[in-house]
Motif scaffolding. Structure first.
Motif, PDB file in Angstrom:
ATOM      1  N   GLU A  88     -13.374   6.256 -14.576  1.00 25.85           N
ATOM      2  CA  GLU A  88     -12.362   6.776 -15.489  1.00 25.85           C
ATOM      3  C   GLU A  88     -12.959   7.889 -16.325  1.00 25.85           C
ATOM      4  O   GLU A  88     -14.164   7.932 -16.553  1.00 25.85           O
ATOM      5  CB  GLU A  88     -11.824   5.656 -16.383  1.00 25.85           C
ATOM      6  CG  GLU A  88     -12.899   4.965 -17.171  1.00 25.85           C
ATOM      7  CD  GLU A  88     -12.525   3.557 -17.596  1.00 25.85           C
ATOM      8  OE1 GLU A  88     -13.058   3.131 -18.622  1.00 25.85           O
ATOM      9  OE2 GLU A  88     -11.724   2.915 -16.923  1.00 25.85           O
ATOM     10  N   GLN A  89     -12.106   8.779 -16.774  1.00 25.47           N
ATOM     11  CA  GLN A  89     -12.528   9.927 -17.563  1.00 25.47           C
ATOM     12  C   GLN A  89     -13.251   9.478 -18.830  1.00 25.47           C
ATOM     13  O   GLN A  89     -12.891   8.469 -19.439  1.00 25.47           O
ATOM     14  CB  GLN A  89     -11.299  10.743 -17.921  1.00 25.47           C
ATOM     15  CG  GLN A  89     -11.583  11.930 -18.803  1.00 25.47           C
ATOM     16  CD  GLN A  89     -10.344  12.756 -19.033  1.00 25.47           C
ATOM     17  OE1 GLN A  89      -9.777  13.270 -18.099  1.00 25.47           O
ATOM     18  NE2 GLN A  89      -9.929  12.876 -20.286  1.00 25.47           N
ATOM     19  N   VAL A  90     -14.266  10.246 -19.224  1.00 27.57           N
ATOM     20  CA  VAL A  90     -14.990   9.992 -20.467  1.00 27.57           C
ATOM     21  C   VAL A  90     -14.709  11.157 -21.412  1.00 27.57           C
ATOM     22  O   VAL A  90     -14.839  12.319 -21.035  1.00 27.57           O
ATOM     23  CB  VAL A  90     -16.510   9.880 -20.213  1.00 27.57           C
ATOM     24  CG1 VAL A  90     -17.258   9.696 -21.521  1.00 27.57           C
ATOM     25  CG2 VAL A  90     -16.809   8.737 -19.254  1.00 27.57           C
ATOM     26  N   LYS A  91     -14.294  10.828 -22.639  1.00 23.31           N
ATOM     27  CA  LYS A  91     -14.007  11.854 -23.645  1.00 23.31           C
ATOM     28  C   LYS A  91     -15.021  11.740 -24.770  1.00 23.31           C
ATOM     29  O   LYS A  91     -15.249  10.656 -25.309  1.00 23.31           O
ATOM     30  CB  LYS A  91     -12.597  11.676 -24.197  1.00 23.31           C
ATOM     31  CG  LYS A  91     -12.249  12.661 -25.283  1.00 23.31           C
ATOM     32  CD  LYS A  91     -10.877  12.370 -25.871  1.00 23.31           C
ATOM     33  CE  LYS A  91     -10.615  13.250 -27.065  1.00 23.31           C
ATOM     34  NZ  LYS A  91      -9.399  12.868 -27.760  1.00 23.31           N
ATOM     35  N   ILE A  92     -15.609  12.872 -25.121  1.00 24.44           N
ATOM     36  CA  ILE A  92     -16.557  12.932 -26.226  1.00 24.44           C
ATOM     37  C   ILE A  92     -15.921  13.818 -27.299  1.00 24.44           C
ATOM     38  O   ILE A  92     -15.776  15.020 -27.112  1.00 24.44           O
ATOM     39  CB  ILE A  92     -17.910  13.498 -25.763  1.00 24.44           C
ATOM     40  CG1 ILE A  92     -18.461  12.601 -24.653  1.00 24.44           C
ATOM     41  CG2 ILE A  92     -18.874  13.606 -26.921  1.00 24.44           C
ATOM     42  CD1 ILE A  92     -19.445  13.240 -23.763  1.00 24.44           C
ATOM     43  N   PRO A  93     -15.494  13.202 -28.401  1.00 22.41           N
ATOM     44  CA  PRO A  93     -14.803  13.968 -29.445  1.00 22.41           C
ATOM     45  C   PRO A  93     -15.684  15.073 -30.039  1.00 22.41           C
ATOM     46  O   PRO A  93     -16.906  14.979 -30.030  1.00 22.41           O
ATOM     47  CB  PRO A  93     -14.481  12.924 -30.505  1.00 22.41           C
ATOM     48  CG  PRO A  93     -14.569  11.613 -29.816  1.00 22.41           C
ATOM     49  CD  PRO A  93     -15.598  11.791 -28.740  1.00 22.41           C
ATOM     50  N   ARG A  94     -15.033  16.068 -30.561  1.00 27.66           N
ATOM     51  CA  ARG A  94     -15.743  17.182 -31.183  1.00 27.66           C
ATOM     52  C   ARG A  94     -16.457  16.722 -32.449  1.00 27.66           C
ATOM     53  O   ARG A  94     -16.066  15.738 -33.080  1.00 27.66           O
ATOM     54  CB  ARG A  94     -14.767  18.317 -31.487  1.00 27.66           C
ATOM     55  CG  ARG A  94     -13.685  17.928 -32.445  1.00 27.66           C
ATOM     56  CD  ARG A  94     -12.635  19.002 -32.519  1.00 27.66           C
ATOM     57  NE  ARG A  94     -11.661  18.637 -33.530  1.00 27.66           N
ATOM     58  CZ  ARG A  94     -11.240  19.441 -34.471  1.00 27.66           C
ATOM     59  NH1 ARG A  94     -11.686  20.666 -34.536  1.00 27.66           N
ATOM     60  NH2 ARG A  94     -10.367  19.030 -35.343  1.00 27.66           N
ATOM     61  N   ARG A  95     -17.506  17.421 -32.764  1.00 27.79           N
ATOM     62  CA  ARG A  95     -18.288  17.202 -33.979  1.00 27.79           C
ATOM     63  C   ARG A  95     -18.759  15.752 -34.154  1.00 27.79           C
ATOM     64  O   ARG A  95     -18.619  15.168 -35.224  1.00 27.79           O
ATOM     65  CB  ARG A  95     -17.524  17.669 -35.206  1.00 27.79           C
ATOM     66  CG  ARG A  95     -17.113  19.127 -35.131  1.00 27.79           C
ATOM     67  CD  ARG A  95     -16.766  19.696 -36.471  1.00 27.79           C
ATOM     68  NE  ARG A  95     -15.976  20.900 -36.446  1.00 27.79           N
ATOM     69  CZ  ARG A  95     -16.334  22.073 -35.950  1.00 27.79           C
ATOM     70  NH1 ARG A  95     -17.488  22.200 -35.350  1.00 27.79           N
ATOM     71  NH2 ARG A  95     -15.534  23.114 -35.999  1.00 27.79           N
ATOM     72  N   THR A  96     -19.292  15.180 -33.097  1.00 25.71           N
ATOM     73  CA  THR A  96     -19.857  13.829 -33.189  1.00 25.71           C
ATOM     74  C   THR A  96     -21.362  13.935 -33.369  1.00 25.71           C
ATOM     75  O   THR A  96     -22.003  14.825 -32.835  1.00 25.71           O
ATOM     76  CB  THR A  96     -19.555  12.993 -31.931  1.00 25.71           C
ATOM     77  OG1 THR A  96     -20.053  13.675 -30.788  1.00 25.71           O
ATOM     78  CG2 THR A  96     -18.088  12.746 -31.775  1.00 25.71           C
ATOM     79  N   GLU A  97     -21.896  13.011 -34.126  1.00 22.65           N
ATOM     80  CA  GLU A  97     -23.328  12.978 -34.405  1.00 22.65           C
ATOM     81  C   GLU A  97     -23.974  11.802 -33.697  1.00 22.65           C
ATOM     82  O   GLU A  97     -23.866  10.672 -34.152  1.00 22.65           O
ATOM     83  CB  GLU A  97     -23.573  12.858 -35.913  1.00 22.65           C
ATOM     84  CG  GLU A  97     -23.234  14.087 -36.697  1.00 22.65           C
ATOM     85  CD  GLU A  97     -24.180  15.239 -36.410  1.00 22.65           C
ATOM     86  OE1 GLU A  97     -25.376  15.000 -36.168  1.00 22.65           O
ATOM     87  OE2 GLU A  97     -23.711  16.385 -36.415  1.00 22.65           O
TER      88      GLU A  97
END
Length: 173
Positions: A88-97
């Motif tokens: 399944e698709q993996v999403k990495i949100p913007r501006r994550t630390e």
């Protein structure tokens, strides 16, 4: 007069296309600097045919990153022994630390008994005849990301993700 207007419009269109290509290239370069793969946290079998891989990633861009499809084929000498496919698709949100993201993978091993001699070699620290082919598709905001590697030594592939072959050898012993 009409000929000159057509020529001017053609040149304007060409310049617009060239400028947009330059900005995509610039966007991609900035994204490479701001996205960091920090390592594999864990690999957990969830069934006989699936594993869950947790990775630590930092995304300091203004864009969400999407890994839509990925497949890796593992070879011993010149024979394919198995593959991993992203389920399944993996999403990495913007501006994550430096957050941990889970991905689920389908494992396909043609003949599980063929893994026994390979595990023996890995226990001895011999990774020389193991190779990986990798294909990944995704998006980084407006930029499509397609990555492909063929016949990459497994030890080099693991090193790309912050894992050295020696530490895995210790796991198998």
């Amino acid at each position: 007069m009409i000929r000159m207007v057509k020529k001017w419009l053609t040149m304007s269109l060409l310049m617009a296309v060239l400028l947009s290509l330059g900005s995509c290239s610039n966007t991609m370069q900035k994204m490479r600097r701001k996205v960091k793969f920090e390592g594999i946290e864990s690999v957990t079998p969830t069934s006989l045919s699936t594993i869950q891989i947790e990775v630590r990633i930092k995304n300091q861009t203004a864009y969400n990153l999407h890994l839509q499809d990925a497949v890796a084929h593992l070879y011993y000498r010149d024979r394919e022994i198995g593959s991993l496919r992203l389920q399944e698709q993996v999403k990495i949100p913007r501006r994550t630390e430096s957050e941990v993201f889970r991905s689920n993978w389908l494992v396909d091993v043609g003949n599980p008994l063929s893994l026994l001699p390979i595990l023996g070699k890995v226990r001895q620290g011999d990774w020389s005849e193991l190779w990986v082919d990798l294909e990944m598709e995704g998006r980084g905001g407006p930029v499509p990301v397609n990555l492909s590697r063929e016949k990459m030594p497994l030890s080099d592939f693991l090193r790309t993700f912050g894992v050295d072959a020696e530490s895995l050898t210790n796991i198998f012993n």
